[in-house]
Design an enzyme around this catalytic site. Structure first.
Site, short mmCIF file in Angstrom:
data_model
loop_
_atom_site.label_atom_id
_atom_site.label_comp_id
_atom_site.label_asym_id
_atom_site.label_seq_id
_atom_site.Cartn_x
_atom_site.Cartn_y
_atom_site.Cartn_z
N GLU A 139 0.84 -1.19 0.00
CA GLU A 139 0.00 0.00 0.00
C GLU A 139 0.88 1.24 0.00
O GLU A 139 1.79 1.37 0.81
CB GLU A 139 -0.91 0.00 1.24
CG GLU A 139 -1.77 1.24 1.35
CD GLU A 139 -2.51 1.35 2.67
OE1 GLU A 139 -3.09 2.42 2.92
OE2 GLU A 139 -2.48 0.39 3.46
N GLU A 148 4.50 14.45 -2.09
CA GLU A 148 5.31 13.56 -1.25
C GLU A 148 5.36 12.13 -1.77
O GLU A 148 6.31 11.39 -1.50
CB GLU A 148 4.76 13.53 0.19
CG GLU A 148 4.80 14.85 0.92
CD GLU A 148 3.51 15.65 0.74
OE1 GLU A 148 3.31 16.60 1.50
OE2 GLU A 148 2.73 15.31 -0.17
N LYS A 186 -21.29 9.83 -9.60
CA LYS A 186 -20.47 10.58 -10.55
C LYS A 186 -19.12 9.89 -10.75
O LYS A 186 -18.40 9.62 -9.78
CB LYS A 186 -20.25 12.02 -10.03
CG LYS A 186 -21.52 12.87 -10.05
CD LYS A 186 -22.02 13.08 -11.47
CE LYS A 186 -23.24 14.00 -11.51
NZ LYS A 186 -23.75 14.16 -12.91
N GLN A 191 -12.23 9.19 -13.22
CA GLN A 191 -11.55 9.37 -14.51
C GLN A 191 -10.34 10.28 -14.36
O GLN A 191 -9.26 10.00 -14.91
CB GLN A 191 -12.53 9.97 -15.53
CG GLN A 191 -13.70 9.05 -15.88
CD GLN A 191 -14.70 9.76 -16.79
OE1 GLN A 191 -14.33 10.49 -17.70
NE2 GLN A 191 -15.99 9.54 -16.54
N CYS A 380 -1.06 -0.78 30.06
CA CYS A 380 0.08 0.13 30.06
C CYS A 380 -0.12 1.25 31.09
O CYS A 380 0.01 1.02 32.28
CB CYS A 380 0.30 0.67 28.65
SG CYS A 380 1.91 1.47 28.43
N GLY A 382 -2.81 2.40 32.01
CA GLY A 382 -3.94 1.96 32.82
C GLY A 382 -3.51 1.08 33.97
O GLY A 382 -4.12 1.08 35.04
N GLN A 384 -0.44 1.38 35.34
CA GLN A 384 0.29 2.28 36.22
C GLN A 384 -0.68 3.11 37.07
O GLN A 384 -0.43 3.35 38.26
CB GLN A 384 1.20 3.18 35.39
CG GLN A 384 2.30 2.38 34.68
CD GLN A 384 3.14 3.20 33.72
OE1 GLN A 384 3.03 4.42 33.69
NE2 GLN A 384 3.96 2.53 32.92
N GLU A 404 7.09 9.92 35.96
CA GLU A 404 6.78 10.60 34.70
C GLU A 404 6.01 11.88 34.98
O GLU A 404 6.14 12.87 34.25
CB GLU A 404 5.96 9.67 33.79
CG GLU A 404 5.61 10.28 32.45
CD GLU A 404 4.88 9.32 31.52
OE1 GLU A 404 4.69 9.68 30.34
OE2 GLU A 404 4.51 8.21 31.97
N HIS A 518 0.75 -4.49 25.74
CA HIS A 518 -0.39 -4.07 24.90
C HIS A 518 -0.99 -5.30 24.21
O HIS A 518 -0.70 -5.56 23.02
CB HIS A 518 0.08 -3.06 23.85
CG HIS A 518 0.38 -1.71 24.41
ND1 HIS A 518 -0.57 -0.72 24.49
CD2 HIS A 518 1.52 -1.20 24.94
CE1 HIS A 518 -0.02 0.37 25.03
NE2 HIS A 518 1.24 0.10 25.32
N GLU A 520 -3.77 -5.75 22.96
CA GLU A 520 -4.65 -5.44 21.83
C GLU A 520 -3.96 -5.66 20.49
O GLU A 520 -4.63 -5.90 19.48
CB GLU A 520 -5.15 -3.99 21.92
CG GLU A 520 -4.12 -2.90 21.73
CD GLU A 520 -3.42 -2.45 23.00
OE1 GLU A 520 -2.92 -1.31 23.03
OE2 GLU A 520 -3.40 -3.24 23.96
#
EC number: 6.3.4.2
Length: 554
Positions: A139, A148, A186, A191, A380, A382, A384, A404, A518, A520
């Site tokens: 991609e 760019e 359209k 095109q 993460c 969450g 802490q 932090e 993580h 997820e």
């Protein structure tokens, strides 16, 4: 030489090139081909690691610790191939590589130019990432016409010229807008987009036409005529209710057959088995239960910042035929509030983040979930926040905090990781003055789970591996003190130096678990992830008053 499918976009951005490419990849994979994917991004950042979540969305992390574009998350959710740093290349990385070579003298004093040096480096990266596969989809970020993107488009033009149509295919995704006042679609923007592409030497082999509704055959014939593309290769991509149904839609229109015919892969492929995708779509369309999860984050105004979290929650629901409704809450808005926004919620997830803004809201959210017995999942930052909450309000460590946010905290229960061992066994060191980019604990790391814990029960095994992206960690000086106060450290790094996961005892809370990693990033619609499946189940149990009346599985 691996056959390559180059996917470009025209007219406007955000049409879904990544989803379309990943859907085609999943069909080819279902036909027995070994498939990989790659993203070429035209921005000058070396990687997205230091880019604002509000501007760029989520930073997706691969097994080898690469900080990449969120499109790689789409790719890994659709195909089984695990991607790496090689699969995400930016203009910044290309220029960095070329300049490094020039400084070493690799070009033997030549004048370094976009053509051939930049385009050659792009082609080298493509070859490196795609070697050894039956098919690769690449991609190109941005929209045709962007200044760019030109070096990337020139590089892929050269690839096609050199390899021929049997080893390189151009697929162009374009917009066919519906004009309500006229009551018609359209084709003129499409095109013009193809005309722009042809002006730089690229003739599309396939057009994917994005629209609000199916593009009728008459319009497809018109597009084919004006763009010099076979009518069979003008594919309609209308808006659909279930995004994971895209592989089924593209298969129905025979997109995979176009690829197989052009690349002459007929003797390598089997019949497409899309039963897993059919099961996913069926689970989405016919849920047997429903829960509402609050996501308390820092970047909720731009939900792409939590793309993988949102998808993983949905996957956790899919595996048990449960619709997951998400309520997005800004952590900063909860600071000092009565937390009324969390009333009636079936589960609370606090995702990752950086910086002090909103952190106290996350700590308050953890406290609310802990005291009100609402299922809580911290990821993460969450985790802490949960540790800071427990330290302050249960372990009596007043003013406990993360360094932090407060370097003068009397009880820094979360601190900067100064040294750790990577997955390859190398020791990495950091300090407060280290660069922000690429200096975190990144990538897949193994951890050992404590027997008899919720985490061990949910995963079903003793050792698990998750991807990480963080700079701060549980302070080991407080391990014993917090454990004595009742916090369960249920996951540790294999060398026992880093706390990976904490939870509350199940006799004090039905489901309270937080992890530094993580998870997820390893969730997929076909398999889900144990932690998200367990969390959604806990939310269902809370909604059902502590006992599920009916177990449902996709």
């Amino acid at each position: 030489m691996t056959p390559l499918i180059f996917v470009t976009g025209g007219v406007v951005s955000s049409l879904g090139k990544g989803i379309a490419a990943a859907s085609l990849a999943s069909i080819l994979e279902a036909r027995g081909l070994k498939v990989t994917m790659m993203k070429l991004d035209p921005y000058i950042n070396v990687d997205p690691g230091t880019m604002s979540p509000f501007q760029h969305g989520e930073v997706y992390v691969t097994d080898d610790g690469a900080e990449t574009d969120l499109d790689l998350g789409h790719y890994e959710r659709y195909v089984r191939t695990r991607l790496s740093r090689k699969n995400s290349v930016t203009t910044g990385r290309i220029y960095e590589n070329v300049i490094r070579k020039e400084r070493r003298g690799d070009y033997l004093g030549a004048t370094v130019q976009v053509i051939p040096h930049i385009t050659d480096e792009i082609r080298r990266c493509i070859d490196e990432a795609t070697a050894g596969f039956d098919v690769a989809l690449i991609e190109i970020g941005g929209t045709v016409g962007d200044i760019e993107s030109l070096p990337f488009l020139e590089a892929i033009r050269q690839v096609r010229t050199e390899r021929g149509a049997e080893k390189a295919m151009f697929m162009h995704l374009t917009l066919v807008p519906y004009i309500a006042a006229a009551g018609e679609l359209k084709t003129k923007p499409t095109q013009h987009s193809v005309k722009e592409l042809r002006s730089i030497g690229i003739q599309p082999d396939v057009l994917l036409c994005r629209s609000e509704q199916a593009v009728p055959d008459s319009e497809r014939r018109k597009i084919a005529l004006f763009t010099n593309v076979s009518e069979r290769a003008v594919i309609s991509c209308p808006d659909i209710d279930v995004l994971y149904g895209m592989p089924l839609e593209l298969r129905r229109q025979g997109l995979d057959e176009l690829v197989i015919d052009q690349f002459k892969l007929r003797d390598k492929v089997a019949a497409a088995d899309l039963s897993e995708w059919e099961a996913v779509v069926d689970a989405v369309k016919h849920p047997l239960d429903e829960v509402t999860i609050a996501v308390v984050g820092k970047y909720v105004d731009h939900q792409d910042a939590y793309k993988s979290v949102a998808e993983a929650l949905k996957h956790g629901g899919l595996r048990q035929r449960t619709k997951v409704n998400l309520t997005w809450l800004e952590a900063q808005d909860l600071e000092g509030s009565d937390m009324a926004a969390l009333q009636g919620i079936d589960g609370i997830l606090v995702p990752g983040g950086f910086g002090d803004r909103g952190f106290e809201g996350k700590v308050q959210t953890s406290k609310y979930a802990r005291e009100h017995k609402v299922p809580y999942f911290g990821i993460c930052y969450g985790m802490q926040a949960a540790v800071v909450d427990y330290a302050r309000h249960v372990a009596d460590l007043d003013a406990a905090n993360s360094t932090e946010n407060d370097r003068q905290s009397p009880h820094p229960v979360i601190g900067l990781i100064t040294e750790w061992r990577t997955a390859t066994g190398e020791v990495e060191k950091r300090d407060e003055k280290s660069d922000l980019g690429g200096t975190m604990r990144l990538g897949l790391q193994e951890q050992r789970l404590k027997p008899g814990t919720l985490a061990r029960e949910v995963y079903g095994k003793d050792v698990v591996a998750e991807r990480h992206r963080h700079r701060y960690e549980f302070n080991n000086r407080y391990r014993t003190q917090l454990e004595d106060a009742g916090l369960v450290i249920c996951g540790k790094s294999m060398d026992d130096t880093l706390v990976e996961m904490v939870e509350l005892p199940r006799d004090t809370h039905p489901w309270f678990l937080a992890c530094q990693a993580h998870p997820e990033f390893l969730s997929t619609p076909r398999d889900g992830h144990p932690l998200f499946i367990g969390f959604v189940r806990a939310a269902r149990e809370k909604k059902a008053g502590g006992k599920l009346l009916k177990e449902a599985r996709a």
